[in-house]
Design an enzyme around this catalytic site. Structure first.
Site, PDB file in Angstrom:
ATOM      1  N   HIS A  94       0.825  -1.213   0.000  1.00 42.72           N
ATOM      2  CA  HIS A  94       0.000   0.000   0.000  1.00 42.72           C
ATOM      3  C   HIS A  94       0.861   1.265   0.000  1.00 42.72           C
ATOM      4  O   HIS A  94       2.060   1.236   0.295  1.00 42.72           O
ATOM      5  CB  HIS A  94      -0.912   0.014   1.232  1.00 42.72           C
ATOM      6  CG  HIS A  94      -0.148  -0.007   2.529  1.00 42.72           C
ATOM      7  ND1 HIS A  94       0.479   1.105   3.055  1.00 42.72           N
ATOM      8  CD2 HIS A  94       0.116  -1.016   3.394  1.00 42.72           C
ATOM      9  CE1 HIS A  94       1.075   0.801   4.192  1.00 42.72           C
ATOM     10  NE2 HIS A  94       0.880  -0.491   4.415  1.00 42.72           N
ATOM     11  N   GLU A 126      -2.097  -7.029   7.077  1.00 37.15           N
ATOM     12  CA  GLU A 126      -0.775  -7.045   7.701  1.00 37.15           C
ATOM     13  C   GLU A 126      -0.795  -7.979   8.901  1.00 37.15           C
ATOM     14  O   GLU A 126      -1.864  -8.409   9.356  1.00 37.15           O
ATOM     15  CB  GLU A 126      -0.410  -5.613   8.129  1.00 37.15           C
ATOM     16  CG  GLU A 126       0.945  -5.446   8.790  1.00 37.15           C
ATOM     17  CD  GLU A 126       2.112  -5.881   7.916  1.00 37.15           C
ATOM     18  OE1 GLU A 126       2.234  -7.108   7.668  1.00 37.15           O
ATOM     19  OE2 GLU A 126       2.912  -5.011   7.511  1.00 37.15           O
TER      20      GLU A 126
END
Length: 259
Positions: free
Chosen positions: A43, A119
């Site tokens: 990201h 994550e």
């Protein structure tokens, strides 16, 4: 009667031959359909990335720079026809994926979310400083944490992705951080779904937006011994090729589109 029998025999032989060609063609098509290129993307830069805070399941918004990175990457990949697109269900991952797809010149796939691409969960360290979580692990292994993370590749080489994850889980005061088995279980499930979907839809190019900790974990699972502790910069692209049930690593942490 003999003439009719001969005609029938010819027809049957013809059908058999056509059927054989058809099966061969189907086999060839299936073989071709087994080739998939996977674009693993981290990201864009977030607020926590800027302030040096631990960011796993906790989320923070993309900064102006992060938005710009995602748009630049989207422009760089605008000619790639993404047949499938995935992200984790964190805002920073989802929004990065949407920005990339917004710049694409081809038909855009529906963005699908899977928590396997989130994550790592850092438990009680979420939101705290990177130094608070990482310094004890670096020092326990004879390394020093600096602003450039100069010894990170050495740390990975010494204790591996699994050693790092398990050390975080063990050190976590809340005992809420994921261990390596928990992380890899959801990662494996996510990639299994991607390949299943790709085969079902005859997809050739797949985009996955994930995070800087999860992408190396996926590489360890899919291409063992090919990841050597390289840092994943924001909006970097790691490219994998899937064929005959195996992955090969093409590029790792490529930032050419945002530099």
């Amino acid at each position: 009667m003999k003439k009719n029998f001969g005609t029938l025999l010819v027809c049957l032989l013809g059908l058999t031959i056509i059927g054989g060609f058809s099966k061969n063609n189907e086999a060839e098509a299936a073989k071709k359909n087994d080739e998939v290129t996977v674009y693993l993307i981290r990201h864009g830069k977030t607020f926590f990335n800027t302030t040096g805070q631990v960011q796993g399941f906790a989320d923070s918004p993309l900064t102006d720079k992060g938005i710009s990175q995602a748009k630049k990457l989207g422009t760089g990949l605008k000619d790639v026809t993404f047949d499938l697109a995935y992200s984790g269900d964190l805002g920073r991952q989802r929004n990065t994926a949407k920005l990339i797809l917004s710049k694409n010149d081809n038909k855009k796939p529906k963005l699908m979310e899977h928590d396997g691409f989130k994550e790592w969960n850092y438990g009680g360290y979420e939101g705290k400083t990177d130094k608070e979580m990482w310094t004890p692990i670096f020092e326990a292994n004879g390394f020093k944490l600096d602003d450039d993370w100069s010894d990170y590749d050495k740390l990975v080489e010494k204790i591996g992705d699994d050693g790092i994850a398990n050390a975080i889980a063990e050190n976590d005061p809340l005992k809420a951080a994921e261990n390596y088995d928990e992380i890899t279980t959801r990662g494996k499930a996510a990639m299994a779904k991607v390949i299943k979907d790709a085969k079902k839809t005859n997809a050739k190019n797949v985009m996955i937006v994930s995070s800087g900790g999860m992408i190396p974990t996926l590489l360890e699972l899919l291409t063992p011994n090919e990841y050597n502790g390289e840092m994943m910069d924001n909006c970097s692209v790691t490219t994998l090729n899937y064929k005959d049930g195996k992955y090969t690593l093409d590029k790792i942490g490529d930032t050419q589109y945002i530099e």
